[in-house]
Scaffold this motif. Structure first.
Motif, short mmCIF file in Angstrom:
data_model
loop_
_atom_site.label_atom_id
_atom_site.label_comp_id
_atom_site.label_asym_id
_atom_site.label_seq_id
_atom_site.Cartn_x
_atom_site.Cartn_y
_atom_site.Cartn_z
N VAL A 163 38.51 -10.50 136.75
CA VAL A 163 39.14 -11.72 136.23
C VAL A 163 39.82 -11.42 134.90
N ILE A 164 39.13 -10.73 134.01
CA ILE A 164 39.68 -10.43 132.69
C ILE A 164 40.88 -9.49 132.79
N ASP A 165 40.83 -8.53 133.70
CA ASP A 165 41.98 -7.64 133.90
C ASP A 165 43.21 -8.44 134.33
N ARG A 166 43.00 -9.42 135.18
CA ARG A 166 44.10 -10.23 135.70
C ARG A 166 44.53 -11.30 134.70
N ASP A 167 43.57 -11.86 133.96
CA ASP A 167 43.85 -12.97 133.04
C ASP A 167 43.06 -12.74 131.74
N PRO A 168 43.62 -11.94 130.83
CA PRO A 168 42.89 -11.55 129.62
C PRO A 168 42.51 -12.70 128.68
N HIS A 224 35.08 -14.05 129.53
CA HIS A 224 34.57 -13.24 128.42
C HIS A 224 33.13 -13.65 128.08
N LEU A 225 32.91 -14.96 128.00
CA LEU A 225 31.57 -15.46 127.70
C LEU A 225 30.57 -15.03 128.78
N MET A 226 30.95 -15.23 130.04
CA MET A 226 30.06 -14.86 131.14
C MET A 226 29.79 -13.37 131.19
N LEU A 227 30.82 -12.57 130.92
CA LEU A 227 30.61 -11.12 130.92
C LEU A 227 29.63 -10.74 129.81
N GLY A 228 29.80 -11.33 128.64
CA GLY A 228 28.85 -11.07 127.56
C GLY A 228 27.43 -11.46 127.95
N GLU A 278 44.14 -12.98 144.41
CA GLU A 278 44.90 -13.35 143.22
C GLU A 278 44.42 -14.64 142.57
N GLN A 279 43.55 -15.38 143.24
CA GLN A 279 43.05 -16.66 142.72
C GLN A 279 41.89 -16.43 141.76
N THR A 280 42.00 -16.98 140.56
CA THR A 280 40.95 -16.82 139.55
C THR A 280 39.75 -17.69 139.84
N GLY A 281 39.95 -18.93 140.27
CA GLY A 281 38.86 -19.87 140.48
C GLY A 281 37.77 -19.36 141.41
N PRO A 282 38.11 -18.93 142.62
CA PRO A 282 37.08 -18.42 143.52
C PRO A 282 36.37 -17.18 142.98
N ARG A 283 37.12 -16.30 142.33
CA ARG A 283 36.50 -15.08 141.80
C ARG A 283 35.53 -15.42 140.66
N LEU A 284 35.89 -16.38 139.83
CA LEU A 284 35.01 -16.79 138.74
C LEU A 284 33.76 -17.47 139.28
N LEU A 285 33.92 -18.30 140.30
CA LEU A 285 32.74 -18.93 140.91
C LEU A 285 31.87 -17.90 141.62
N LEU A 286 32.50 -16.89 142.22
CA LEU A 286 31.74 -15.80 142.83
C LEU A 286 30.92 -15.07 141.77
#
Length: 143
Positions: A98-103, A109-113, A70-78
């Motif tokens: 991450v985007i599904d959990r926190d749109p 969004h930038l990283m996915l692009g 549920e933590q966004t920070g570790p998933r984003l760093l991953l």
């Protein structure tokens, strides 16, 4: 414990893992192995990422994300560790989670692009990059 406790970087500096784990050598007394906590793994993964050891960081971060999904920070760093170690499909998967959990997580969004662009999927990348620009107010004047 880790295998590379005494490793040094090519420039002679101490490896990131060495200092982060050294403080735990004697926590449980002589002969009692230390069980690393999720927080300690997170701290060690951050140090590895900062040392640009992206694959090693990704391995630890995957464990942290598994323990605290549920933590966004570790998933984003991953996702960033996967991106920098050219594991782009895995980065994409984490960023979509991450985007599904926190749109409104604009950096995801930038990283996915950027991740999609790096895979030569430019048409798929464009809406994500536009959304990231909208979040930050960086839309072009003609758009």
């Amino acid at each position: 414990m880790i295998d590379n406790f005494n490793d040094y970087q090519p420039n002679g500096d101490v490896a990131a893992d060495r200092w982060v784990t050294a403080r735990h050598l004697f926590d449980n007394g002589v002969g009692v192995p230390h069980e690393e906590t999720t927080t300690e793994r997170w701290e060690r993964a951050q140090a590895l990422f900062e040392a640009k050891e992206y694959s090693s960081a990704a391995g630890l971060l995957a464990a942290v994300v598994g323990e605290a999904p549920e933590q966004t920070g570790p998933r984003l760093l991953l996702a960033r560790a996967y991106y920098h170690s050219a594991q782009l499909r895995k980065a994409e998967e984490q960023l979509r989670a991450v985007i599904d959990r926190d749109p409104v997580e604009h950096y995801a969004h930038l990283m996915l692009g950027r991740t999609l662009e790096r895979q030569a999927r430019h048409e798929e990348a464009a809406p994500w990059l536009r959304m990231a620009a909208a979040f930050t107010g960086d839309l072009p004047a003609d758009g």
